[in-house]
Design a protein around this motif. Structure first.
Motif, PDB file in Angstrom:
ATOM      1  N   ASP A 161       0.858  -1.184   0.000  1.00 58.28           N
ATOM      2  CA  ASP A 161       0.000   0.000   0.000  1.00 58.28           C
ATOM      3  C   ASP A 161       0.895   1.235   0.000  1.00 58.28           C
ATOM      4  O   ASP A 161       1.490   1.592   1.010  1.00 58.28           O
TER       5      ASP A 161
ATOM      6  N   TYR B 295       5.183   7.996   4.314  1.00 60.88           N
ATOM      7  CA  TYR B 295       5.128   9.415   4.689  1.00 60.88           C
ATOM      8  C   TYR B 295       6.450  10.138   4.401  1.00 60.88           C
ATOM      9  O   TYR B 295       6.735  11.166   4.980  1.00 60.88           O
ATOM     10  N   GLN B 296       7.247   9.558   3.530  1.00 65.61           N
ATOM     11  CA  GLN B 296       8.416  10.250   2.995  1.00 65.61           C
ATOM     12  C   GLN B 296       9.449  10.645   4.049  1.00 65.61           C
ATOM     13  O   GLN B 296       9.962  11.759   4.059  1.00 65.61           O
TER      14      GLN B 296
ATOM     15  N   ASN C 274       0.191   4.292  -0.204  1.00 56.68           N
ATOM     16  CA  ASN C 274      -0.289   5.429   0.606  1.00 56.68           C
ATOM     17  C   ASN C 274       0.379   5.500   1.972  1.00 56.68           C
ATOM     18  O   ASN C 274       0.417   6.551   2.595  1.00 56.68           O
ATOM     19  N   LEU C 275       0.857   4.337   2.435  1.00 55.20           N
ATOM     20  CA  LEU C 275       1.438   4.311   3.780  1.00 55.20           C
ATOM     21  C   LEU C 275       2.679   5.193   3.894  1.00 55.20           C
ATOM     22  O   LEU C 275       3.004   5.670   4.970  1.00 55.20           O
TER      23      LEU C 275
ATOM     24  N   LYS D 275       7.118   2.225   8.208  1.00 54.21           N
ATOM     25  CA  LYS D 275       5.712   1.924   7.959  1.00 54.21           C
ATOM     26  C   LYS D 275       5.540   0.510   7.377  1.00 54.21           C
ATOM     27  O   LYS D 275       4.444   0.150   6.943  1.00 54.21           O
TER      28      LYS D 275
END
Lengths: 135, 651
Positions: A25, A30-31, A27-28, A85
């Motif tokens: 995923d 957060y850079q 989207n997980l 993550k």
């Protein structure tokens, strides 16, 4: 040129394919950049691993497929181990390579190669060139 | 003045803090044959139990009449040592601190010789001051155990309830027609997504019907006089032109009123009549006529409401009335507003470029669209919504330099609520940093990204403009280092939080301070966070600083607990080190009156001499400094004492 971000781009086929092939995923993310910070190959990459993931988030198929990064990836899994993550970044890299390979483009035309060139090339280079569809 | 002739000096090592720099042995030696000093002793930590025991023993054995404690700043242990002295029968105001740590050993750590000489000078100077100290006792003032709470938003309501449930009367004054404040406009609260109607409504009901709470709505604090324990408050009850006793809240006047005005509660998304009724959630049903828009008050003969009112409650001749209340302390909770956007080139005026509060109304089940997400321009369901954080916040050039603290979280919440209502839609959030530093907040933001599928874009927006049906948003994603463009259906701006414009006026009435931005100033940001610098006036909620709901309620509860702890006493004790007027010398020139920040001094008309109100005076000394004839002096800080100090320090 201003990059257009839209609903269509974010949910394009490329993103869906990457998600499907990697099972991750995207989207997980957060850079935080830990993947790039630990990557042993990053010094020769044009996109850092976190930038690859960001580009997937933004649906930038062109940027990723034209990048050297997935091919320089050593699959050492440092990024995967470090990711806070739990994203398997190495799998995402592999998914990018798979997409390119499944296009079945001929990277090498063996018949067109000079005899001398073939003699000079390391055999592994030829094997890699034929690797499409076998990954 | 009594001369203190049996003085004890206690020198503290403070571990190595003082002893590492100051030659304690030499200090003790020097002081032991100083005039009036009958006892000198040093110890590793004077503030410890064994250290205090040394003081006790010496007070008894040497019959000390005064003590100089040479150690850290008086803000740390003056109280400790004065308590020890008091317990042994010595007047606490005959104990003085000689600060040889912050003002000596620390700044001179590299020069032992200088530090030692300076320590000796500081202690000797303090001994000289002490010689002329008077034995003082705190002044006692009566305490009215009743509270004025200004503002019936959630902060004021919570403070009022805590105090009233503690058994004390509360006068709650709200300038708007209903109670609840901004929180009742919200669609949901982070991180739990509870709706304010269910979360807060019970508090509203409780305060509205509490037997110990006297609620004034549509009212303002006109004037506050007096001092802690005994304030007199004048409250202006604004004329509503509808007799509260007669009105039965039937609503017929509302139906007949021909005027339509944009609704404050719905942030302009719906219309109301020139007769205002509080929102249903506000639980007070007193309608008022809005003079600004009512035709009758603007030159017309309109009597529509009068004609239909079955109770004859409409009274155009009603006037503002004034009520006086006697209270002991004040809790000020006047609340916040949003900073006007400005920068029309970056954020143009457009019905589909709205602020966060307006979007709350669009999301809210009690809002003008009954919770259906429809954009203001054409009522279409927006498919792509762009949220922009830090509009005005963290922008010292165009807005305010501070962080508004709530926007990161409410933007995440709004994006999530939007996605829940429009699952096929996409929300984008432009941000500089994500500040999610309270319980459950970071997890909430991560959930919004992970499961909500909200795209966070690290960067800000430079401009936006209408392009047919869409609003083109030009921004940047600094993570990929590229300029981006989004065609949005709706743009939500997280505007900065600022104090209400009326707050400045209130600070004048209450004689309390506000900062450069107009936020109420606390006495000490860490140690006295809910007190103002004026005794008896406490602060709560967002008028002090941007706060979210948990912080607002915590600050209100903190203010209430300060009030309750004050009310646990029968009367108030006041520091006696305050101004004192020598009536023989005072000429009544009033310079001290003009110079007093606390309004604690006035000139008695008959005798023409200045009088100090001991309950108000904070002992700052500005009157003593300005008095041309030294008629006003600060007890235990007289000019004579300072000259003695200077003599020693300079000698």
């Amino acid at each position: 040129m201003r990059l257009e971000i839209s609903l269509g781009r974010l949910r394009n086929e490329f993103v869906a394919k990457i998600t499907e092939l990697s099972g991750q995923d995207i989207n997980l993310c957060y850079q935080c950049g830990k993947c790039s910070a630990g990557c042993p190959m990053s010094f020769i990459m044009d996109l850092l691993p976190n930038q690859v993931i960001r580009s997937v988030q933004l649906g930038l198929a062109e940027d990723i497929t034209s990048s050297r990064t997935p091919w320089l990836c050593a699959s050492c899994l440092v990024c995967t181990v470090r990711c806070p993550k739990g994203i398997d970044i190495a799998s995402v890299m592999e998914a990018v390579r798979q997409i390119a390979l499944r296009r079945s483009e001929d990277f090498i035309d063996p018949a067109g190669l000079e005899r001398d060139t073939v003699a000079e090339l390391p055999p592994i280079a030829l094997v890699c060139g034929f690797r499409k569809l076998t990954g | 003045m009594a001369r203190q002739e049996r003085i004890g000096v206690f020198v503290c090592h403070c571990g190595n803090n003082i002893a590492g720099t100051v030659d304690i042995e030499r200090v003790v030696e020097e002081l032991s044959h100083y005039p009036g000093v009958v006892h000198v002793e040093d110890y590793m930590y004077m503030c410890s139990d064994p250290g205090q025991e040394l003081m006790r023993k010496a007070i008894q054995e040497k019959a000390l009449t005064g003590i100089v404690n040479a150690n850290c700043s008086p803000t740390l242990h003056q109280r400790t040592f004065r308590r020890v002295a008091e317990a042994e029968g010595l007047n606490p105001y005959c104990v003085e601190i000689a600060n040889i740590r912050e003002q000596c050993s620390w700044p001179h750590a590299d020069d032992k010789e200088t530090a030692t000489r300076k320590a000796i000078a500081i202690i000797k100077a303090t001994v000289e001051k002490l010689r002329f100290n008077m034995a003082l006792t705190p002044t006692v003032t009566p305490l009215t155990k009743r509270v004025l709470v200004i503002g019936a938003g959630i902060a004021g309501i919570q403070a009022a309830l805590d105090i009233a449930n503690g058994g004390y009367g509360v006068v709650l004054v709200e300038q708007d027609i209903g109670i609840g404040g901004h929180v009742m406009q919200l669609a949901g609260t982070f991180p739990s997504l509870e709706q304010p109607d269910s979360l807060i409504a019970s508090r509203l009901a409780e305060v509205a019907s509490h037997p110990l709470v006297k609620l004034y709505t549509y009212a303002e604090v006109e004037e506050v006089s007096g001092y802690v324990g005994n304030f007199d408050v004048k409250i202006r009850q604004k004329a509503g032109y509808i007799n509260r006793g007669r009105c039965n809240a039937c609503g017929m006047c509302l139906e007949k009123c021909p005027v339509l005005v944009s609704s404050e509660y719905d942030c302009g998304l719906s219309q109301r009549k020139a007769i205002r009724l509080p929102s249903p959630a506000a639980l007070t049903f007193h309608p008022v006529i809005d003079v600004e828009h009512c035709l009758h008050f603007n030159g017309s003969q309109c009597q529509a409401c009068c004609e239909v009112c079955p109770e004859g409650a409409i009274d155009f001749s009603e006037e503002d009335t004034f009520v006086e209340e006697r209270i002991g302390v004040v809790v000020a909770a006047p609340g916040y507003d949003l900073l006007p956007v400005g920068q029309p080139e970056a954020y143009p005026e457009d019905p589909d470029i709205i602020d966060g509060l307006k979007f709350e109304r669009i999301l809210s089940a009690t809002g003008p669209t009954n919770g259906e997400i429809r954009r203001p321009s054409d009522g279409k369901v927006p498919r792509e919504v762009v949220f922009i954080s830090c509009v005005g916040s963290r922008d010292p050039e165009h807005g305010v330099p501070y962080c508004s603290r709530v926007c990161c979280m409410y933007v995440a919440k709004q994006a999530l609520l939007y996605r829940q209502a429009v699952p096929e839609g996409q929300a984008y959030i432009f941000y500089m940093d994500i500040r999610s530093d309270a319980k459950g907040f970071e997890e909430f933001v991560q959930d919004v990204m992970d499961e909500g599928g909200i795209l966070y874009l690290r960067g800000e927006v430079s401009r936006m403009f209408r392009d047919g049906d869409k609003i083109k948003v030009w921004g940047v994603d600094t993570l990929i280092g590229r300029n981006i463009e989004i065609s949005a259906d709706l743009v939500v701006l997280a505007r900065a939080m600022v104090p209400r414009p009326t707050t400045r006026e209130l600070t004048r009435k209450l004689n309390i301070a506000s900062d450069a931005h107009g936020f109420l100033t606390e006495a000490h940001i860490k140690l006295r966070p809910v007190e103002s610098l004026t005794s008896g006036i406490y602060l709560a909620g967002t008028a002090q600083w941007p706060r979210d709901l948990p912080d607002t309620i915590a600050s209100a509860e903190a203010a209430a607990s300060k009030v309750l702890s004050l009310f646990s006493r029968e009367e108030l004790l006041h520091e006696p080190t305050i101004a004192w007027v020598d009536e023989e010398i005072c000429s009544g020139c009033e310079q001290c009156v003009a110079n007093c920040t606390y309004k604690a001094i006035e000139v008695d008309k008959r005798s023409n001499v200045a009088r100090v109100n001991e309950a108000i005076c904070e002992g700052c000394g500005s009157c003593a400094a300005i008095c041309p004839s030294n008629a006003v002096q600060l007890k235990n800080s007289t000019p004579r004492q300072f000259f003695e100090i200077i003599d020693v320090a300079a000698g």
